[in-house]
Structures are given as structure tokens and as C-alpha cells.
Design a protein around this motif. Structure first.
Motif, PDB file in Angstrom:
ATOM      1  N   VAL A 159       8.434   9.357   4.941  1.00 23.67           N
ATOM      2  CA  VAL A 159       8.060   8.253   4.070  1.00 23.67           C
ATOM      3  C   VAL A 159       7.100   7.301   4.783  1.00 23.67           C
ATOM      4  O   VAL A 159       7.232   7.033   5.975  1.00 23.67           O
ATOM      5  CB  VAL A 159       9.322   7.517   3.561  1.00 23.67           C
ATOM      6  CG1 VAL A 159      10.160   6.996   4.700  1.00 23.67           C
ATOM      7  CG2 VAL A 159       8.972   6.403   2.600  1.00 23.67           C
ATOM      8  N   GLY A 160       6.122   6.845   4.008  1.00 24.10           N
ATOM      9  CA  GLY A 160       5.149   5.905   4.565  1.00 24.10           C
ATOM     10  C   GLY A 160       4.991   4.690   3.684  1.00 24.10           C
ATOM     11  O   GLY A 160       5.282   4.724   2.482  1.00 24.10           O
ATOM     12  N   LEU A 161       4.521   3.610   4.322  1.00 27.45           N
ATOM     13  CA  LEU A 161       4.123   2.430   3.558  1.00 27.45           C
ATOM     14  C   LEU A 161       2.636   2.227   3.782  1.00 27.45           C
ATOM     15  O   LEU A 161       2.160   2.231   4.931  1.00 27.45           O
ATOM     16  CB  LEU A 161       4.879   1.191   4.032  1.00 27.45           C
ATOM     17  CG  LEU A 161       6.290   0.980   3.497  1.00 27.45           C
ATOM     18  CD1 LEU A 161       6.892  -0.285   4.101  1.00 27.45           C
ATOM     19  CD2 LEU A 161       6.283   0.890   1.958  1.00 27.45           C
ATOM     20  N   ALA A 162       1.903   2.046   2.688  1.00 24.95           N
ATOM     21  CA  ALA A 162       0.465   1.749   2.781  1.00 24.95           C
ATOM     22  C   ALA A 162       0.292   0.254   2.547  1.00 24.95           C
ATOM     23  O   ALA A 162       1.014  -0.351   1.746  1.00 24.95           O
ATOM     24  CB  ALA A 162      -0.293   2.549   1.732  1.00 24.95           C
ATOM     25  N   ILE A 163      -0.671  -0.321   3.264  1.00 24.39           N
ATOM     26  CA  ILE A 163      -0.883  -1.768   3.160  1.00 24.39           C
ATOM     27  C   ILE A 163      -2.373  -2.072   2.992  1.00 24.39           C
ATOM     28  O   ILE A 163      -3.209  -1.545   3.736  1.00 24.39           O
ATOM     29  CB  ILE A 163      -0.241  -2.496   4.380  1.00 24.39           C
ATOM     30  CG1 ILE A 163      -0.378  -4.012   4.237  1.00 24.39           C
ATOM     31  CG2 ILE A 163      -0.815  -2.020   5.715  1.00 24.39           C
ATOM     32  CD1 ILE A 163       0.589  -4.791   5.140  1.00 24.39           C
ATOM     33  N   ASN A 164      -2.659  -2.886   2.003  1.00 24.53           N
ATOM     34  CA  ASN A 164      -4.052  -3.221   1.677  1.00 24.53           C
ATOM     35  C   ASN A 164      -4.663  -4.174   2.705  1.00 24.53           C
ATOM     36  O   ASN A 164      -3.941  -4.885   3.417  1.00 24.53           O
ATOM     37  CB  ASN A 164      -4.111  -3.859   0.284  1.00 24.53           C
ATOM     38  CG  ASN A 164      -4.009  -2.826  -0.818  1.00 24.53           C
ATOM     39  OD1 ASN A 164      -4.192  -1.632  -0.579  1.00 24.53           O
ATOM     40  ND2 ASN A 164      -3.709  -3.276  -2.025  1.00 24.53           N
ATOM     41  N   PRO A 165      -6.008  -4.227   2.735  1.00 24.01           N
ATOM     42  CA  PRO A 165      -6.684  -5.042   3.754  1.00 24.01           C
ATOM     43  C   PRO A 165      -6.297  -6.519   3.739  1.00 24.01           C
ATOM     44  O   PRO A 165      -6.322  -7.166   4.784  1.00 24.01           O
ATOM     45  CB  PRO A 165      -8.174  -4.882   3.401  1.00 24.01           C
ATOM     46  CG  PRO A 165      -8.253  -3.573   2.706  1.00 24.01           C
ATOM     47  CD  PRO A 165      -6.959  -3.425   1.949  1.00 24.01           C
ATOM     48  N   ASP A 166      -5.948  -7.066   2.584  1.00 25.92           N
ATOM     49  CA  ASP A 166      -5.646  -8.505   2.554  1.00 25.92           C
ATOM     50  C   ASP A 166      -4.151  -8.808   2.456  1.00 25.92           C
ATOM     51  O   ASP A 166      -3.757  -9.928   2.157  1.00 25.92           O
ATOM     52  CB  ASP A 166      -6.411  -9.194   1.419  1.00 25.92           C
ATOM     53  CG  ASP A 166      -6.173  -8.525   0.081  1.00 25.92           C
ATOM     54  OD1 ASP A 166      -5.329  -7.599   0.025  1.00 25.92           O
ATOM     55  OD2 ASP A 166      -6.819  -8.929  -0.901  1.00 25.92           O
ATOM     56  N   THR A 167      -3.310  -7.836   2.720  1.00 22.42           N
ATOM     57  CA  THR A 167      -1.859  -8.076   2.706  1.00 22.42           C
ATOM     58  C   THR A 167      -1.383  -8.363   4.135  1.00 22.42           C
ATOM     59  O   THR A 167      -1.760  -7.658   5.072  1.00 22.42           O
ATOM     60  CB  THR A 167      -1.112  -6.846   2.148  1.00 22.42           C
ATOM     61  OG1 THR A 167      -1.604  -6.578   0.835  1.00 22.42           O
ATOM     62  CG2 THR A 167       0.387  -7.073   2.090  1.00 22.42           C
ATOM     63  N   ASP A 168      -0.559  -9.400   4.251  1.00 23.07           N
ATOM     64  CA  ASP A 168      -0.047  -9.803   5.571  1.00 23.07           C
ATOM     65  C   ASP A 168       0.807  -8.674   6.172  1.00 23.07           C
ATOM     66  O   ASP A 168       1.760  -8.211   5.527  1.00 23.07           O
ATOM     67  CB  ASP A 168       0.805 -11.069   5.384  1.00 23.07           C
ATOM     68  CG  ASP A 168       1.206 -11.700   6.710  1.00 23.07           C
ATOM     69  OD1 ASP A 168       1.169 -10.995   7.750  1.00 23.07           O
ATOM     70  OD2 ASP A 168       1.565 -12.888   6.700  1.00 23.07           O
ATOM     71  N   ILE A 169       0.475  -8.269   7.383  1.00 26.85           N
ATOM     72  CA  ILE A 169       1.207  -7.153   8.001  1.00 26.85           C
ATOM     73  C   ILE A 169       2.681  -7.494   8.254  1.00 26.85           C
ATOM     74  O   ILE A 169       3.505  -6.601   8.412  1.00 26.85           O
ATOM     75  CB  ILE A 169       0.546  -6.655   9.308  1.00 26.85           C
ATOM     76  CG1 ILE A 169       0.430  -7.784  10.321  1.00 26.85           C
ATOM     77  CG2 ILE A 169      -0.800  -6.002   9.030  1.00 26.85           C
ATOM     78  CD1 ILE A 169       0.060  -7.293  11.711  1.00 26.85           C
TER      79      ILE A 169
END
Ligand code: DX5
Ligand code: ZN
Length: 216
Positions: free
Chosen positions: A112-122
Motif C-alpha cells: 500500500v502506498g500514499l500519494a501526496i500532491n505538490p502543495d500538500t503538507d508532508i
């Protein structure tokens, strides 16, 4: 040091001969097949779903790295499992119970993975770090192949790398990857590089993959 994995995105393949394209990237040294599922709702584009994925499952032995840019995701997980996905990543931005969807994917013994957009706080990744296998750091706004790599992704990779500490989470970077940026992504801590346009341009897929892999 671990070998960098290259995951060509079939979004940039010639769909009229998709099976041949997949065989060609396997012969060319791809490590994973990256499959971009878009729903016209979470992102402003529509691609394909489980039926297509199932139809190409027997074309290759390479793992299917399925990137779901869909909202909702939870109700479709079983379909993507049955289509032959090996890793299923959902976006952290979708308004559903992320932990429940992670747990559902794991219940099928899939990665399972989580993808995160460029402007979402890590920092939003923190609550899930003990239950995921990979993080897809988006280096473009999701929706389309062929966009330019967003520079501050390098700092985001370094920060996520620090954040995951000892955990065996692989950092995958997705969007605008070419030989000009791949070395810096690897140095910052990325283990998997997704590339669409840079792999499928021209006809020399092997050379295209090698130059992305060995850039540094
Ligand atoms: C973007 C997709 C990417 C993209 C990669 O929404 O998730 O996988 O297709 O293509 P390139 O390498 O052309 O940016
Ligand atoms: Zn992707």
C-alpha cells in the motif's frame, strides 16, 4: 546501495499496441509498471480502470504499481486487487477514512502506498507511516503526463526521507522525471522513479531507461 527502480507510466505508451509496449519496456529493463488511474473527478482527466488492468496482467511478470487518482477509492479497492495490482496507492487528499482504505488494501496482502500532491503538507503523512510500504511524492500536479518537474520536490523528498526514519518505506517520485532531475531525486532519497514521456519518447526505450537510471 540499493538499485534504483524505474517504473514507466503506461499513460505515455501507444494504447493501440499496449501489450507490445509493456513487453518492450520489460525487455528494456523496467522494474515496475506504473499504472495511472484517473477518474475525471479527483483529477481533470480520465484514463482507465480495473478492466484494462486485468487485460494486461498476463502480458508481463513485472509488478503492477497502481496509482489511484480517484475519489472515492475505498469502494473500488477490491476491483483493483482482483485486476492484478501488486501495489495500490491512494491520494492522501481524498476525503475518506485513509486508515480504513490502507487497512483494506493490506487485508488483501497487497502493498500500500500514499500519494501526496505538490502543495500538500508532508506532515499529513505522519499518522500513516507505520502502515504503508511506499510514498508517492508528486513532482507535478496529477492529471497529465508530460509536465515539468517542480523543483521544490527535491527538498520534499529529503524531508520525507528524514521523516520515515528506520521504516522500510520506499519513496517514489512521480512526474516530469528525466535524466536532468533523476540524479538529484536519487541523492535526496528516492528509491523508485516513475517516468512516462522520458521512457516512451522515440523508440529506444532501453537507452531511455538507462539514462534515467544512471544519470548520476
Ligand atoms: C501524473 C501521473 C504520472 C505521469 C508521469 O498525474 O501520475 O505518472 O503520467 O508522466 P511524465 O513522466 O510524462 O510526467
Ligand atoms: Zn502516477
Amino acid at each position: 546501495m540499493q538499485k534504483i527502480k524505474i517504473a514507466p507510466s503506461i499513460l505515455s505508451a501507444d494504447f493501440s499496441k499496449l501489450a507490445d509496449e509493456i513487453k518492450a519496456i520489460e525487455r528494456a529493463g523496467a522494474d515496475l509498471i506504473h499504472i495511472d488511474v484517473m477518474d475525471g473527478h479527483f483529477v481533470n482527466n480520465i484514463t482507465f480502470g480495473p478492466v484494462l488492468i486485468k487485460s494486461i496482467r498476463d502480458v508481463t511478470e513485472l509488478p503492477f504499481d497502481v496509482h489511484l487518482m480517484i475519489n472515492p477509492a475505498h469502494n473500488f479497492i477490491k476491483d483493483f486487487v482482483e485486476s492484478g495490482s501488486d501495489t495500490i496507492s491512494i491520494h492522501i487528499e481524498i476525503p475518506e477514512n485513509i486508515q480504513a482504505t490502507i487497512d483494506l488494501i493490506k487485508s488483501f496482502k497487497k502493498k500500500v502506498g500514499l500519494a501526496i500532491n505538490p502543495d500538500t503538507d508532508i506532515k499529513q503523512l505522519v499518522p500513516y507511516l507505520d502502515s504503508i510500504d511506499q510514498i508517492i511524492i508528486m513532482s507535478v500536479y496529477p492529471g497529465f503526463a508530460g509536465q515539468s518537474f517542480i523543483e521544490n520536490t527535491i527538498d520534499r523528498i529529503s524531508s520525507v526521507k528524514k521523516m520515515i526514519e528506520h521504516r522500510k518505506i520506499e519513496i517514489e517520485v512521480d512526474g516530469g522525471i528525466n535524466s536532468l532531475v533523476s540524479g538529484r531525486c536519487i541523492d535526496a532519497g528516492s528509491a523508485i522513479l516513475v517516468a512516462g514521456s522520458a521512457v516512451f519518447k522515440g523508440s529506444l526505450y532501453k537507452e531511455n531507461i538507462q539514462i534515467i537510471r544512471n544519470n548520476k
